[in-house]
Design a protein around this motif. Structure first.
Motif, PDB file in Angstrom:
ATOM      1  N   ASN A   1      31.807  49.265  29.132  1.00 41.45           N
ATOM      2  CA  ASN A   1      30.405  49.314  29.560  1.00 41.45           C
ATOM      3  C   ASN A   1      29.793  47.920  29.638  1.00 41.45           C
ATOM      4  OD1 ASN A   1      30.400  52.107  29.771  1.00 41.45           O
ATOM      5  ND2 ASN A   1      29.685  52.407  27.676  1.00 41.45           N
ATOM      6  N   SER A   2      30.219  47.053  28.746  1.00 48.25           N
ATOM      7  CA  SER A   2      29.625  45.714  28.667  1.00 48.25           C
ATOM      8  C   SER A   2      29.928  44.844  29.888  1.00 48.25           C
ATOM      9  CB  SER A   2      30.105  45.010  27.398  1.00 48.25           C
ATOM     10  OG  SER A   2      31.519  44.922  27.398  1.00 48.25           O
ATOM     11  N   VAL A   3      30.958  45.203  30.650  1.00 48.74           N
ATOM     12  CA  VAL A   3      31.333  44.369  31.800  1.00 48.74           C
ATOM     13  C   VAL A   3      31.226  45.104  33.129  1.00 48.74           C
ATOM     14  CG1 VAL A   3      32.914  43.088  30.325  1.00 48.74           C
ATOM     15  CG2 VAL A   3      33.810  44.915  31.792  1.00 48.74           C
ATOM     16  N   MET A   4      30.890  46.382  33.078  1.00 50.78           N
ATOM     17  CA  MET A   4      30.843  47.177  34.291  1.00 50.78           C
ATOM     18  C   MET A   4      29.854  46.594  35.289  1.00 50.78           C
ATOM     19  SD  MET A   4      30.587  51.298  34.490  1.00 50.78           S
ATOM     20  CE  MET A   4      31.807  51.393  33.208  1.00 50.78           C
ATOM     21  N   GLY A   5      30.297  46.499  36.527  1.00 47.24           N
ATOM     22  CA  GLY A   5      29.461  45.936  37.570  1.00 47.24           C
ATOM     23  C   GLY A   5      29.543  44.423  37.666  1.00 47.24           C
ATOM     24  N   ARG A   6      30.154  43.782  36.682  1.00 48.72           N
ATOM     25  CA  ARG A   6      30.284  42.319  36.691  1.00 48.72           C
ATOM     26  C   ARG A   6      31.727  41.863  36.822  1.00 48.72           C
ATOM     27  NH1 ARG A   6      29.008  39.484  32.326  1.00 48.72           N
ATOM     28  NH2 ARG A   6      29.465  41.142  30.819  1.00 48.72           N
ATOM     29  N   PHE A   7      32.654  42.654  36.309  1.00 51.83           N
ATOM     30  CA  PHE A   7      34.073  42.299  36.321  1.00 51.83           C
ATOM     31  C   PHE A   7      34.834  43.218  37.261  1.00 51.83           C
ATOM     32  CE2 PHE A   7      34.523  40.292  31.795  1.00 51.83           C
ATOM     33  CZ  PHE A   7      33.420  39.496  32.047  1.00 51.83           C
ATOM     34  N   THR A   8      35.894  42.669  37.845  1.00 51.77           N
ATOM     35  CA  THR A   8      36.788  43.444  38.701  1.00 51.77           C
ATOM     36  C   THR A   8      38.226  43.167  38.297  1.00 51.77           C
ATOM     37  OG1 THR A   8      35.228  43.256  40.559  1.00 51.77           O
ATOM     38  CG2 THR A   8      37.491  43.896  41.068  1.00 51.77           C
ATOM     39  N   ILE A   9      39.023  44.201  38.234  1.00 53.06           N
ATOM     40  CA  ILE A   9      40.446  44.054  37.940  1.00 53.06           C
ATOM     41  C   ILE A   9      41.233  44.416  39.185  1.00 53.06           C
ATOM     42  CG2 ILE A   9      40.621  46.415  37.015  1.00 53.06           C
ATOM     43  CD1 ILE A   9      42.745  45.355  35.057  1.00 53.06           C
ATOM     44  N   SER A  10      42.256  43.632  39.467  1.00 54.84           N
ATOM     45  CA  SER A  10      43.078  43.896  40.639  1.00 54.84           C
ATOM     46  C   SER A  10      44.479  43.357  40.399  1.00 54.84           C
ATOM     47  CB  SER A  10      42.476  43.250  41.891  1.00 54.84           C
ATOM     48  OG  SER A  10      42.429  41.846  41.756  1.00 54.84           O
ATOM     49  N   GLN A  11      45.367  43.670  41.329  1.00 58.02           N
ATOM     50  CA  GLN A  11      46.735  43.176  41.187  1.00 58.02           C
ATOM     51  C   GLN A  11      47.310  42.852  42.554  1.00 58.02           C
ATOM     52  OE1 GLN A  11      48.478  46.497  39.125  1.00 58.02           O
ATOM     53  NE2 GLN A  11      49.249  47.402  41.021  1.00 58.02           N
ATOM     54  N   ASP A  12      48.229  41.923  42.569  1.00 53.64           N
ATOM     55  CA  ASP A  12      48.967  41.561  43.772  1.00 53.64           C
ATOM     56  C   ASP A  12      50.421  41.908  43.502  1.00 53.64           C
ATOM     57  OD1 ASP A  12      50.506  40.229  45.739  1.00 53.64           O
ATOM     58  OD2 ASP A  12      48.929  38.738  46.028  1.00 53.64           O
ATOM     59  N   LYS A  13      50.878  42.981  44.105  1.00 56.71           N
ATOM     60  CA  LYS A  13      52.231  43.452  43.814  1.00 56.71           C
ATOM     61  C   LYS A  13      53.294  42.479  44.308  1.00 56.71           C
ATOM     62  CE  LYS A  13      52.599  46.398  47.929  1.00 56.71           C
ATOM     63  NZ  LYS A  13      52.862  47.773  48.412  1.00 56.71           N
ATOM     64  N   ASP A  14      53.002  41.771  45.389  1.00 57.38           N
ATOM     65  CA  ASP A  14      53.991  40.824  45.905  1.00 57.38           C
ATOM     66  C   ASP A  14      54.160  39.640  44.959  1.00 57.38           C
ATOM     67  OD1 ASP A  14      52.790  41.409  49.267  1.00 57.38           O
ATOM     68  OD2 ASP A  14      54.436  42.368  48.189  1.00 57.38           O
ATOM     69  N   LYS A  15      53.086  39.217  44.328  1.00 58.48           N
ATOM     70  CA  LYS A  15      53.156  38.116  43.378  1.00 58.48           C
ATOM     71  C   LYS A  15      53.379  38.612  41.951  1.00 58.48           C
ATOM     72  CE  LYS A  15      50.153  35.039  46.062  1.00 58.48           C
ATOM     73  NZ  LYS A  15      48.901  34.247  46.066  1.00 58.48           N
ATOM     74  N   ASN A  16      53.355  39.933  41.781  1.00 60.87           N
ATOM     75  CA  ASN A  16      53.488  40.528  40.440  1.00 60.87           C
ATOM     76  C   ASN A  16      52.487  39.911  39.468  1.00 60.87           C
ATOM     77  OD1 ASN A  16      55.047  42.669  39.332  1.00 60.87           O
ATOM     78  ND2 ASN A  16      56.066  41.219  37.975  1.00 60.87           N
ATOM     79  N   THR A  17      51.273  39.835  39.926  1.00 59.03           N
ATOM     80  CA  THR A  17      50.224  39.153  39.177  1.00 59.03           C
ATOM     81  C   THR A  17      48.985  40.042  39.063  1.00 59.03           C
ATOM     82  OG1 THR A  17      51.004  36.973  39.884  1.00 59.03           O
ATOM     83  CG2 THR A  17      48.730  37.119  39.121  1.00 59.03           C
ATOM     84  N   LEU A  18      48.400  40.030  37.887  1.00 58.52           N
ATOM     85  CA  LEU A  18      47.186  40.774  37.590  1.00 58.52           C
ATOM     86  C   LEU A  18      46.013  39.800  37.576  1.00 58.52           C
ATOM     87  CD1 LEU A  18      46.102  43.619  36.520  1.00 58.52           C
ATOM     88  CD2 LEU A  18      46.326  42.587  34.247  1.00 58.52           C
ATOM     89  N   TYR A  19      44.852  40.258  38.034  1.00 63.74           N
ATOM     90  CA  TYR A  19      43.676  39.401  38.088  1.00 63.74           C
ATOM     91  C   TYR A  19      42.493  40.044  37.374  1.00 63.74           C
ATOM     92  CZ  TYR A  19      46.297  37.111  41.825  1.00 63.74           C
ATOM     93  OH  TYR A  19      47.262  36.458  42.543  1.00 63.74           O
ATOM     94  N   LEU A  20      41.599  39.183  36.917  1.00 57.74           N
ATOM     95  CA  LEU A  20      40.312  39.621  36.399  1.00 57.74           C
ATOM     96  C   LEU A  20      39.264  38.696  36.981  1.00 57.74           C
ATOM     97  CD1 LEU A  20      38.855  41.612  34.455  1.00 57.74           C
ATOM     98  CD2 LEU A  20      38.903  39.767  32.755  1.00 57.74           C
ATOM     99  N   GLU A  21      38.453  39.238  37.867  1.00 59.68           N
ATOM    100  CA  GLU A  21      37.354  38.490  38.453  1.00 59.68           C
ATOM    101  C   GLU A  21      36.111  38.744  37.614  1.00 59.68           C
ATOM    102  OE1 GLU A  21      39.069  37.104  42.365  1.00 59.68           O
ATOM    103  OE2 GLU A  21      37.274  36.586  41.208  1.00 59.68           O
ATOM    104  N   MET A  22      35.517  37.674  37.116  1.00 58.06           N
ATOM    105  CA  MET A  22      34.358  37.793  36.247  1.00 58.06           C
ATOM    106  C   MET A  22      33.177  37.093  36.901  1.00 58.06           C
ATOM    107  SD  MET A  22      36.194  37.028  32.576  1.00 58.06           S
ATOM    108  CE  MET A  22      36.676  35.366  33.039  1.00 58.06           C
ATOM    109  N   SER A  23      32.068  37.781  36.993  1.00 59.98           N
ATOM    110  CA  SER A  23      30.868  37.191  37.571  1.00 59.98           C
ATOM    111  C   SER A  23      29.676  37.490  36.670  1.00 59.98           C
ATOM    112  CB  SER A  23      30.636  37.732  38.983  1.00 59.98           C
ATOM    113  OG  SER A  23      30.422  39.131  38.951  1.00 59.98           O
TER     114      SER A  23
END
Length: 127
Positions: free
Chosen positions: A62-84
């Motif tokens: 709840n503390s990050v909802m609407g501000r953070f996004t989680i995603s992944q790039d399967k080709d790079k086998n990499t996980l991301y966290l976008e924080m705003s």
């Protein structure tokens, strides 16, 4: 051997943005539940976000909802966290984590549900 390595974090002012990445080896992230956690000094590690296998549904604290996004790039086998819209309360050591391979996430957004961990990266948000 499964290895998770977070990118370098950083220091930002409140209201700023930052993107964390987690490069994974020895493991196919597309086939597993992946998550981000954080731990501030003197506090327990808490779940931030997770993403279902195959890049499915996402869950956020709840503390990050609407501000953070989680995603992944399967080709790079990499996980991301976008924080705003970062806040001083977001200051913590951030960890990426993975569950054992499966068709969906098991358990809640809690550390005990995750088997593999990175070493963490520090994020500092100043007011």
């Amino acid at each position: 051997q499964v290895r998770l390595m977070e990118s370098r974090g950083g220091s930002v002012q409140a209201g700023g943005s930052l993107r964390l990445s987690c490069a994974v080896s020895g493991y196919t992230i597309e086939r597993a539940c992946m998550g981000w956690f954080r731990q501030a000094p003197g506090q327990e590690r808490e779940g931030v976000a997770r993403i279902q296998p195959e890049g499915g549904g996402t869950t956020f604290a709840n503390s990050v909802m609407g501000r953070f996004t989680i995603s992944q790039d399967k080709d790079k086998n990499t996980l991301y966290l976008e924080m705003s819209s970062l806040k001083p309360d977001d200051t913590a050591m951030y960890y990426c984590a993975a569950q054992q391979s499966g068709y969906w996430c098991v358990g809640g957004l809690e550390p005990r549900s995750f088997a593999y961990w990175g070493q963490g990266t520090q994020v500092n948000v100043s007011s």
